[in-house]
Design a protein around this motif. Structure first.
Motif, PDB file in Angstrom:
ATOM      1  N   ASP A 385       0.762  -1.458   0.063  1.00 30.25           N
ATOM      2  CA  ASP A 385       0.094  -0.010  -0.055  1.00 30.25           C
ATOM      3  C   ASP A 385       0.779   1.234  -0.127  1.00 30.25           C
ATOM      4  OD1 ASP A 385      -1.920   2.050   0.670  1.00 30.25           O
ATOM      5  OD2 ASP A 385      -3.160   0.481   1.425  1.00 30.25           O
ATOM      6  N   THR A 386       0.696   1.916  -0.977  1.00 34.45           N
ATOM      7  CA  THR A 386       1.593   3.334  -1.424  1.00 34.45           C
ATOM      8  C   THR A 386       0.741   4.435  -1.000  1.00 34.45           C
ATOM      9  OG1 THR A 386       1.274   3.403  -3.648  1.00 34.45           O
ATOM     10  CG2 THR A 386       3.292   2.142  -2.964  1.00 34.45           C
ATOM     11  N   GLY A 387      -0.272   4.337  -0.317  1.00 40.88           N
ATOM     12  CA  GLY A 387      -1.334   5.359  -0.131  1.00 40.88           C
ATOM     13  C   GLY A 387      -1.124   6.036   1.175  1.00 40.88           C
ATOM     14  N   LEU A 388      -0.479   5.564   2.081  1.00 40.50           N
ATOM     15  CA  LEU A 388      -0.530   5.959   3.464  1.00 40.50           C
ATOM     16  C   LEU A 388       0.710   6.758   4.019  1.00 40.50           C
ATOM     17  CD1 LEU A 388      -0.802   2.357   4.685  1.00 40.50           C
ATOM     18  CD2 LEU A 388      -2.538   3.970   4.263  1.00 40.50           C
ATOM     19  N   ASP A 389       1.199   7.684   2.904  1.00 43.08           N
ATOM     20  CA  ASP A 389       2.267   8.614   3.270  1.00 43.08           C
ATOM     21  C   ASP A 389       1.619   9.863   3.946  1.00 43.08           C
ATOM     22  OD1 ASP A 389       4.158  10.473   3.580  1.00 43.08           O
ATOM     23  OD2 ASP A 389       4.617  10.401   1.338  1.00 43.08           O
ATOM     24  N   CYS A 390       1.176  10.257   5.226  1.00 45.79           N
ATOM     25  CA  CYS A 390       0.415  11.130   5.748  1.00 45.79           C
ATOM     26  C   CYS A 390       0.661  11.245   7.241  1.00 45.79           C
ATOM     27  CB  CYS A 390      -0.982  10.737   5.713  1.00 45.79           C
ATOM     28  SG  CYS A 390      -1.565   9.121   6.488  1.00 45.79           S
ATOM     29  N   ALA A 391       0.587  12.220   8.031  1.00 43.71           N
ATOM     30  CA  ALA A 391       0.733  12.572   9.536  1.00 43.71           C
ATOM     31  C   ALA A 391      -0.384  13.147   9.998  1.00 43.71           C
ATOM     32  CB  ALA A 391       1.945  13.401   9.354  1.00 43.71           C
ATOM     33  N   PRO A 392      -0.282  12.985  11.204  1.00 40.71           N
ATOM     34  CA  PRO A 392      -1.352  13.475  12.178  1.00 40.71           C
ATOM     35  C   PRO A 392      -1.276  15.042  12.034  1.00 40.71           C
ATOM     36  CG  PRO A 392      -0.228  12.579  13.608  1.00 40.71           C
ATOM     37  CD  PRO A 392       0.290  11.985  12.287  1.00 40.71           C
ATOM     38  N   ALA A 393      -2.394  15.829  12.415  1.00 41.37           N
ATOM     39  CA  ALA A 393      -2.466  17.142  12.335  1.00 41.37           C
ATOM     40  C   ALA A 393      -1.653  17.830  13.350  1.00 41.37           C
ATOM     41  CB  ALA A 393      -3.769  17.831  12.254  1.00 41.37           C
ATOM     42  N   THR A 394      -1.584  17.197  14.507  1.00 45.62           N
ATOM     43  CA  THR A 394      -1.015  17.375  15.979  1.00 45.62           C
ATOM     44  C   THR A 394      -0.626  16.097  16.434  1.00 45.62           C
ATOM     45  OG1 THR A 394      -3.082  17.188  17.382  1.00 45.62           O
ATOM     46  CG2 THR A 394      -2.366  19.441  16.472  1.00 45.62           C
ATOM     47  N   ARG A 395       0.459  16.252  17.111  1.00 47.07           N
ATOM     48  CA  ARG A 395       1.272  14.996  17.964  1.00 47.07           C
ATOM     49  C   ARG A 395       0.665  15.006  19.443  1.00 47.07           C
ATOM     50  NH1 ARG A 395       6.031  13.151  15.422  1.00 47.07           N
ATOM     51  NH2 ARG A 395       5.649  11.489  16.892  1.00 47.07           N
ATOM     52  N   LEU A 396       0.788  13.671  19.878  1.00 48.57           N
ATOM     53  CA  LEU A 396      -0.005  13.731  21.289  1.00 48.57           C
ATOM     54  C   LEU A 396       1.223  14.060  22.370  1.00 48.57           C
ATOM     55  CD1 LEU A 396      -0.738   9.868  20.933  1.00 48.57           C
ATOM     56  CD2 LEU A 396      -2.363  11.898  21.017  1.00 48.57           C
ATOM     57  N   PRO A 397       0.532  14.810  23.534  1.00 47.97           N
ATOM     58  CA  PRO A 397       1.319  15.362  24.395  1.00 47.97           C
ATOM     59  C   PRO A 397       2.138  14.317  25.152  1.00 47.97           C
ATOM     60  CG  PRO A 397      -0.895  15.116  25.056  1.00 47.97           C
ATOM     61  CD  PRO A 397      -1.033  14.847  23.618  1.00 47.97           C
ATOM     62  N   GLU A 398       3.380  14.861  25.916  1.00 44.32           N
ATOM     63  CA  GLU A 398       3.970  14.039  27.034  1.00 44.32           C
ATOM     64  C   GLU A 398       3.034  13.803  28.221  1.00 44.32           C
ATOM     65  OE1 GLU A 398       7.911  14.382  29.840  1.00 44.32           O
ATOM     66  OE2 GLU A 398       7.317  16.132  28.392  1.00 44.32           O
ATOM     67  N   ILE A 399       2.982  12.558  28.572  1.00 36.28           N
ATOM     68  CA  ILE A 399       2.620  12.208  29.833  1.00 36.28           C
ATOM     69  C   ILE A 399       3.250  12.656  31.116  1.00 36.28           C
ATOM     70  CG2 ILE A 399       1.451  10.458  31.517  1.00 36.28           C
ATOM     71  CD1 ILE A 399       0.148  10.860  28.801  1.00 36.28           C
ATOM     72  N   THR A 400       2.459  13.173  31.952  1.00 37.38           N
ATOM     73  CA  THR A 400       2.925  13.886  33.326  1.00 37.38           C
ATOM     74  C   THR A 400       2.088  13.163  34.546  1.00 37.38           C
ATOM     75  OG1 THR A 400       1.663  15.902  33.296  1.00 37.38           O
ATOM     76  CG2 THR A 400       3.866  15.990  32.353  1.00 37.38           C
ATOM     77  N   LEU A 401       2.955  12.896  35.528  1.00 38.53           N
ATOM     78  CA  LEU A 401       2.461  12.540  36.658  1.00 38.53           C
ATOM     79  C   LEU A 401       2.520  13.149  37.796  1.00 38.53           C
ATOM     80  CD1 LEU A 401       3.702   8.786  36.284  1.00 38.53           C
ATOM     81  CD2 LEU A 401       1.267   9.298  35.871  1.00 38.53           C
ATOM     82  N   PRO A 402       1.772  12.883  39.075  1.00 43.43           N
ATOM     83  CA  PRO A 402       1.914  13.944  40.125  1.00 43.43           C
ATOM     84  C   PRO A 402       3.616  13.606  40.698  1.00 43.43           C
ATOM     85  CG  PRO A 402       0.073  12.774  40.276  1.00 43.43           C
ATOM     86  CD  PRO A 402       0.450  12.320  39.184  1.00 43.43           C
ATOM     87  N   ALA A 403       4.111  14.849  41.029  1.00 41.40           N
ATOM     88  CA  ALA A 403       5.576  14.764  41.286  1.00 41.40           C
ATOM     89  C   ALA A 403       5.671  13.570  42.574  1.00 41.40           C
ATOM     90  CB  ALA A 403       5.837  16.297  41.897  1.00 41.40           C
ATOM     91  N   MET A 404       4.896  13.452  43.406  1.00 38.84           N
ATOM     92  CA  MET A 404       5.117  12.673  44.777  1.00 38.84           C
ATOM     93  C   MET A 404       5.335  11.149  44.193  1.00 38.84           C
ATOM     94  SD  MET A 404       1.394  11.837  46.341  1.00 38.84           S
ATOM     95  CE  MET A 404       0.205  10.694  45.561  1.00 38.84           C
ATOM     96  N   MET A 405       4.826  10.893  42.515  1.00 37.06           N
ATOM     97  CA  MET A 405       5.116   9.482  42.365  1.00 37.06           C
ATOM     98  C   MET A 405       6.333   9.258  41.693  1.00 37.06           C
ATOM     99  SD  MET A 405       1.201   8.918  40.370  1.00 37.06           S
ATOM    100  CE  MET A 405       1.557   7.247  40.021  1.00 37.06           C
ATOM    101  N   THR A 406       6.955  10.348  41.123  1.00 36.42           N
ATOM    102  CA  THR A 406       8.368  10.320  40.291  1.00 36.42           C
ATOM    103  C   THR A 406       9.578  10.528  40.977  1.00 36.42           C
ATOM    104  OG1 THR A 406       8.080  12.699  39.686  1.00 36.42           O
ATOM    105  CG2 THR A 406       7.054  10.700  38.361  1.00 36.42           C
ATOM    106  N   LYS A 407       9.598  10.647  42.542  1.00 34.64           N
ATOM    107  CA  LYS A 407      10.624  11.047  43.328  1.00 34.64           C
ATOM    108  C   LYS A 407      11.474  10.063  43.599  1.00 34.64           C
ATOM    109  CE  LYS A 407       8.277  14.852  45.459  1.00 34.64           C
ATOM    110  NZ  LYS A 407       7.940  15.838  46.843  1.00 34.64           N
ATOM    111  N   GLY A 408      11.111   8.629  43.606  1.00 38.41           N
ATOM    112  CA  GLY A 408      11.844   7.582  43.917  1.00 38.41           C
ATOM    113  C   GLY A 408      13.133   7.441  43.102  1.00 38.41           C
TER     114      GLY A 408
END
Length: 408
Positions: A385-408
């Motif tokens: 299939d050569t008809g799939l040369d496309c891209a989304p209009a916007t990219r997905l954002p980075e996931i962020t978590l509550p600071a207390m979860m990422t301190k370890g």
């Protein structure tokens, strides 16, 4: 006199050395710590825990006969390291899993869970769950009789799984289901049916993982018989290499249909980005994009009214893809000729929602080709299939978590 004094000094040093060596815990012939009260005391600690309680697992391998559970919020279970503090359920006689958690704000770190009869760790219906430097393993190798899931948060808001190791799960080593706001990073999944699976979950970042020697590497699925759909998953900067293990899942389960040699599979899921990964030597295909109609799974609990069986807005870009496609299962083997003797880097079953003009299956990945299997017509016209040369209009954002979860 000097000779006698030297002998005395040497004898004293040897005695002290022997005394130091004997300070470790006594173990039995199987290497388990001999402590008849350990399991009872651990159960009592977890039952009596209050918010803020830290339960410490000392170094050693401990045999447990029953499931453990945590129901109160704010509990941390912490060991001396994933290869030092080992909770073994090889002698388990009761309970459906190794550890069941139903309390919010839970952390498990620096501990191993071995040979549970069912899931190693299940966290159900909570928020803020952290699994850090945890090893979940079935030490007898990859067997259908092993527990289904290694690390298994389900219906959880805010999930962090990092720097962990999972081996031998008969369904998925790391499975996040019906959850939201998820980070799965820097883990190793090996010898499972599915290495990492994100299922019916929303907003997930899966990155920095080494996924090798499984049947399928990383799965992003939407199943029809679950109450919530999922979307918006980013799979990036992973090493997904040689996932060619024979499928040993229980017959009738969704992953039983995963073909050995699958790298990254997107099934019936929307808004998925697959980028900047090393995808190598997965012998069916390095990337598979498919609909529910290709899964071969019977929805015994029925299909939810809002279920969308088609994958949409899936973007494959900037990956380093090599090898693979040379030894697909019997279903796809006749199609190798279309790729010059090997299936192309990306396999798409060709099912698309007839109500939508463009499904958004987009591949911009150098010279990577896409084989459209033409599933709707029972593979009457499979083609590159050569008809799939496309891209989304916007990219997905980075996931962020509550600071207390990422301190370890």
């Amino acid at each position: 006199m000097r000779h006698t004094a030297a002998l005395c000094t040497a004898s004293l040093f040897a005695a002290l050395l022997l005394a130091g060596c004997s300070t470790g815990p006594k173990t039995d012939a199987q290497g388990f710590v001999v402590d008849p009260d350990f399991e009872k005391k651990l159960q009592e600690q977890l039952l009596d825990a209050k918010p803020g309680t830290v339960v410490t697992i000392p170094a050693g391998k401990y045999a447990l006969t029953r499931s453990l559970s945590v129901a109160v919020p704010g509990v941390t279970i912490k060991g001396a390291g994933m290869d030092k503090s080992i909770l073994s359920f090889a002698r388990q006689t009761s309970g459906a899993e190794g550890l069941l958690v139903t309390g919010d704000d839970f952390t498990l770190e620096d501990v191993a869970l071995e040979d549970s009869k069912g899931d190693a760790l299940k966290i159900n219906g909570t928020k803020n769950a952290v699994m850090r430097r945890v090893r979940a393993e079935w030490t007898g190798g990859s067997k259908t009789s092993n527990g289904a899931y290694g690390l298994y948060p389900v219906q959880v808001t805010n999930v962090l799984i990092e720097d962990s190791v999972v081996k031998g799960a008969s369904d998925a080593g790391i499975y996040v289901g019906q959850s939201s706001n998820i980070i799965v990073r820097n883990n190793r999944a090996e010898g499972n049916v599915a290495g990492i699976e994100i299922e019916n979950s929303t907003a997930a970042d899966v990155y920095g993982n080494v996924v090798t020697g499984n049947t399928g590497g990383i799965l992003v699925f939407n199943m029809p018989d679950l109450p919530v759909p999922g979307s918006k998953t980013r799979v990036f900067k992973n090493q997904v290499v040689a996932n060619n293990l024979a499928n040993f899942a229980t017959k009738g389960t969704a992953v039983a249909s995963v073909p050995p040699g699958s790298g990254v599979i997107v099934n019936s899921n929307d808004d998925v980005e697959i980028f900047d990964n090393d995808l190598k030597d997965n012998q069916t295909a390095n990337v598979i994009i498919s609909s529910f109609y290709s899964l071969g799974f019977e929805a015994t609990r029925g299909i939810a009214a809002a279920y969308d069986p088609f994958p949409e807005n899936v973007y494959v870009t900037g990956n380093r893809i090599s090898g693979g496609g040379t030894e697909p299962g019997a279903k796809y083997a006749p199609l190798k000729a279309l790729g010059g003797g090997a299936l192309p880097a990306v396999l798409w079953d060709g099912f698309a929602n007839p109500k939508i003009a463009k499904p958004g299956i987009c591949v911009q990945n150098g010279d990577a080709k896409v084989l459209n299997v033409d599933g709707p017509n029972k593979s009457a016209n499979p083609h590159i299939d050569t008809g799939l040369d496309c891209a989304p209009a916007t990219r997905l954002p980075e996931i962020t978590l509550p600071a207390m979860m990422t301190k370890g």
